[in-house]
Design a protein around this motif. Structure first.
Motif, mmCIF file in Angstrom:
data_model
loop_
_atom_site.group_PDB
_atom_site.id
_atom_site.type_symbol
_atom_site.label_atom_id
_atom_site.label_comp_id
_atom_site.label_asym_id
_atom_site.label_seq_id
_atom_site.Cartn_x
_atom_site.Cartn_y
_atom_site.Cartn_z
ATOM 1 N N LEU A 244 0.832 -1.199 0.000
ATOM 2 C CA LEU A 244 0.000 0.000 0.000
ATOM 3 C C LEU A 244 0.869 1.252 0.000
ATOM 4 N N HIS A 245 1.901 1.241 0.822
ATOM 5 C CA HIS A 245 2.798 2.390 0.935
ATOM 6 C C HIS A 245 3.409 2.728 -0.418
ATOM 7 N N HIS A 246 3.839 1.738 -1.167
ATOM 8 C CA HIS A 246 4.446 2.009 -2.463
ATOM 9 C C HIS A 246 3.419 2.426 -3.503
ATOM 10 N N LYS A 247 2.268 1.821 -3.464
ATOM 11 C CA LYS A 247 1.257 2.140 -4.472
ATOM 12 C C LYS A 247 0.667 3.523 -4.272
ATOM 13 N N TYR A 248 0.549 3.951 -3.013
ATOM 14 C CA TYR A 248 -0.088 5.232 -2.703
ATOM 15 C C TYR A 248 0.807 6.099 -1.821
ATOM 16 N N SER A 249 2.088 6.083 -2.079
ATOM 17 C CA SER A 249 3.045 6.761 -1.206
ATOM 18 C C SER A 249 2.701 8.231 -1.007
ATOM 19 N N ASP A 250 2.714 8.647 0.290
ATOM 20 C CA ASP A 250 2.504 10.042 0.684
ATOM 21 C C ASP A 250 1.123 10.570 0.298
ATOM 22 N N THR A 251 0.138 9.678 0.384
ATOM 23 C CA THR A 251 -1.263 10.064 0.242
ATOM 24 C C THR A 251 -2.026 9.468 1.418
ATOM 25 N N ASP A 252 -3.320 9.714 1.483
ATOM 26 C CA ASP A 252 -4.121 9.197 2.592
ATOM 27 C C ASP A 252 -4.245 7.677 2.583
ATOM 28 N N ALA A 253 -3.920 7.038 1.469
ATOM 29 C CA ALA A 253 -3.962 5.579 1.416
ATOM 30 C C ALA A 253 -2.633 4.954 1.828
ATOM 31 N N ASP A 254 -1.644 5.785 2.114
ATOM 32 C CA ASP A 254 -0.352 5.329 2.627
ATOM 33 C C ASP A 254 -0.497 5.158 4.135
ATOM 34 N N PRO A 255 -0.294 3.956 4.679
ATOM 35 C CA PRO A 255 -0.507 3.740 6.118
ATOM 36 C C PRO A 255 0.254 4.708 7.004
ATOM 37 N N HIS A 256 1.478 5.080 6.611
ATOM 38 C CA HIS A 256 2.270 6.014 7.410
ATOM 39 C C HIS A 256 2.617 7.247 6.573
ATOM 40 N N ASN A 257 1.614 7.876 6.058
ATOM 41 C CA ASN A 257 1.712 9.033 5.179
ATOM 42 C C ASN A 257 2.631 10.117 5.761
ATOM 43 N N ALA A 258 3.802 10.282 5.169
ATOM 44 C CA ALA A 258 4.778 11.250 5.681
ATOM 45 C C ALA A 258 4.318 12.690 5.495
ATOM 46 N N THR A 259 3.322 12.903 4.648
ATOM 47 C CA THR A 259 2.785 14.247 4.460
ATOM 48 C C THR A 259 2.188 14.789 5.750
ATOM 49 N N HIS B 93 -6.644 5.296 8.499
ATOM 50 C CA HIS B 93 -7.423 6.192 7.647
ATOM 51 C C HIS B 93 -8.362 5.343 6.788
ATOM 52 N N PRO B 94 -9.585 5.801 6.546
ATOM 53 C CA PRO B 94 -10.529 5.019 5.718
ATOM 54 C C PRO B 94 -9.969 4.625 4.359
ATOM 55 N N GLU B 95 -9.137 5.473 3.768
ATOM 56 C CA GLU B 95 -8.550 5.129 2.462
ATOM 57 C C GLU B 95 -7.612 3.930 2.581
ATOM 58 N N VAL B 96 -6.894 3.819 3.700
ATOM 59 C CA VAL B 96 -6.011 2.682 3.921
ATOM 60 C C VAL B 96 -6.824 1.397 4.019
ATOM 61 N N VAL B 97 -7.910 1.458 4.770
ATOM 62 C CA VAL B 97 -8.773 0.292 4.937
ATOM 63 C C VAL B 97 -9.402 -0.107 3.600
ATOM 64 N N LYS B 98 -9.933 0.892 2.891
ATOM 65 C CA LYS B 98 -10.635 0.616 1.631
ATOM 66 C C LYS B 98 -9.695 0.040 0.572
ATOM 67 N N ARG B 99 -8.573 0.676 0.394
ATOM 68 C CA ARG B 99 -7.667 0.247 -0.675
ATOM 69 C C ARG B 99 -6.833 -0.967 -0.276
ATOM 70 N N GLY B 100 -6.689 -1.184 1.039
ATOM 71 C CA GLY B 100 -5.985 -2.369 1.491
ATOM 72 C C GLY B 100 -6.679 -3.652 1.080
ATOM 73 N N LYS B 101 -7.987 -3.570 0.882
ATOM 74 C CA LYS B 101 -8.754 -4.750 0.463
ATOM 75 C C LYS B 101 -8.425 -5.176 -0.961
ATOM 76 N N HIS B 102 -7.803 -4.290 -1.726
ATOM 77 C CA HIS B 102 -7.500 -4.581 -3.124
ATOM 78 C C HIS B 102 -6.063 -5.060 -3.332
ATOM 79 N N ILE B 103 -5.280 -5.072 -2.262
ATOM 80 C CA ILE B 103 -3.882 -5.504 -2.393
ATOM 81 C C ILE B 103 -3.823 -7.024 -2.503
ATOM 82 N N ASP B 104 -3.185 -7.507 -3.539
ATOM 83 C CA ASP B 104 -3.094 -8.945 -3.784
ATOM 84 C C ASP B 104 -2.040 -9.562 -2.869
#
Length: 324
Positions: free
Chosen positions: A126-141, A157-168
Motif C-alpha cells: 500500500l505504501h508504495h502504491k499510494y506513497s505520501d497520500t491518505d492511502a499510505d498507512p504512514h503518510n509522511a505528508t 485512515h478510511p482510504e487505507v482500509v478501503k484500498r488495502g482490500k485490493h492488495i493482492d
C-alpha cells in the motif's frame, strides 16, 4: 505483549477486485481528518520505550556482557527478518529464496515482532502504491511523528482500509511458512520475540530474568525505531539523485542503523532491485551482503537489479544532480 495491536489491524485473506471507481489520489495528500486515538496502543508503546530505556541503563550497570551481545545478535537477526525477508523478498519479490532460507527469514522476522509477514507486506505494498497520500498507512505528508509512530496510535485512515482490500496477497497466503506464522501469530511471534530472547540468558549464563527481559526490550525498541526511521526520516530529509519529485530520499545515517534501507529515493524509483541501492557496499548495506552470501551458498537466486544505463538515464531525467 505482542506488537500486533488488534484495534488497529485486520487480517484479510479475501482480496476484493480493484474498481475503476476508486478516486485517483494525487501526491502529496493529507486531507483534514479526525484522529480516533487507540489508547491501548499508546500505553503499549510507552511501556516498550520506558522498558527499553531501563534496559539501556542495565546494559551500563548490571547486565552481563553475554546478555548485551545476545541482545545485539537478536537485533541483527530481527533486522534481517524485516529487511531481507518482509521487505526485499516478500514485499517486492526482488529475489527468490529456497525453502530453507524462507523458513529462516520467517523465524527472523518473527523475532522482530512487527506483525506477521502478511500484515507487513500488505501495508508496505500500500505504501508504495499510494506513497505520501491518505492511502499510505504512514503518510509522511502528515509530519514526522505521524509517519514515525503516530500512525500506529490511531485507527487507520478510511482510504487505507478501503484500498488495502485490493492488495493482492495471494503469494503470501499460499506460502505454508507465512500462512503458519499468520494463523498462529498470537503465540508464535511473542514466543520468538520475547520469550526466547529473555530465557536464553537466564538458562545459559544465569542472568536475572529482569535484566534479560529489559535488555531484550531495549533490543526490541531499537528494532522498531530503525524501521520507523525509514518511514519518517528517509521521507523527509536527504538528497534525491534519482527522482527529485518524490518525498523518499537517500539517507546514509538511516542506512547505517537499518542495515541498508536508507537509500529510499533509489528504492522508490526501482523497488524491484534486491540491493535497495545502486551503490551497495558492506559498510552501509549489510542486507545486500547477506543476500549475496545466501546466493553464493545456493539459498537465494534470481537476484533482480536495475540496469546501470536505465538508472543513469533516470537520474539525468528526474534527479536532483547529486548522483555520484
Amino acid at each position: 505483549m505482542i506488537y500486533k495491536m488488534a484495534p488497529n489491524t485486520r487480517n484479510e485473506n479475501t482480496i476484493t477486485p480493484e474498481s475503476d471507481m476508486l478516486e485517483k489520489l494525487i501526491v502529496p495528500r493529507a486531507e483534514p481528518r479526525k484522529y480516533k486515538i487507540v489508547c491501548r496502543n499508546i500505553v503499549v508503546f510507552l511501556y516498550y520505550h520506558f522498558a527499553g530505556l531501563y534496559g539501556f541503563y542495565l546494559c551500563l550497570t548490571a547486565a552481563k556482557w553475554q546478555t548485551i551481545l545476545a541482545g545485539y545478535i537478536f537485533f541483527i537477526v530481527g533486522g534481517l527478518g524485516i529487511t531481507a525477508g518482509s521487505h526485499r523478498l516478500w514485499s517486492h519479490k526482488s529475489f527468490k529464496a529456497t525453502k530453507p532460507l524462507q523458513l529462516i527469514l520467517m523465524l527472523f522476522q518473527s523475532c522482530a515482532n512487527q506483525h506477521s509477514v502478511a500484515h507487513w507486506v500488505r501495508d508496505h505494498r500500500l505504501h508504495h502504491k499510494y506513497s505520501d497520500t491518505d492511502a499510505d498507512p504512514h503518510n509522511a505528508t502528515r509530519g514526522f511523528f505521524y509517519s514515525h509512530v503516530g500512525w500506529l496510535m490511531v485507527r487507520k485512515h478510511p482510504e487505507v482500509v478501503k484500498r488495502g482490500k485490493h492488495i493482492d496477497l495471494s503469494d503470501i497466503y499460499s506460502n505454508p511458512y507465512l500462512k503458519f506464522q499468520n494463523d498462529n501469530s498470537f503465540w508464535f511471534i511473542p514466543l520468538l520475540s520475547f520469550v526466547v530472547p529473555t530465557l536464553l540468558p537466564v538458562i545459559c549464563w544465569s542472568e536475572t530474568i529482569s535484566i534479560a527481559w529489559h535488555v531484550n526490550m531495549l533490543r526490541y525498541a531499537l528494532n522498531l525505531n530503525v524501521t520507523f526511521m525509514v518511514n519518517s526520516v528517509a521521507h523527509m530529509w536527504g538528497y534525491k539523485p534519482y527522482d527529485k519529485n518524490i518525498a523518499p530520499s537517500q539517507s546514509h545515517a538511516v542506512s547505517v542503523v537499518s542495515l541498508g534501507e536508507g537509500y529510499h529515493n533509489f528504492h522508490h524509483v526501482f523497488p524491484y532491485d534486491y540491493r535497495s541501492d545502486e551503490l551497495s557496499n558492506i559498510r552501509l548495506n549489510p542486507t545486500t551482503i547477506f543476500i549475496d552470501l545466501c546466493a553464493k551458498l545456493g539459498l537465494a537466486y534470481d537476484l533482480k537489479r536495475a540496469p546501470r544505463e536505465i538508472v543513469t538515464a533516470r537520474a539525468k531525467r528526474t534527479g536532483d544532480g547529486t548522483m555520484e
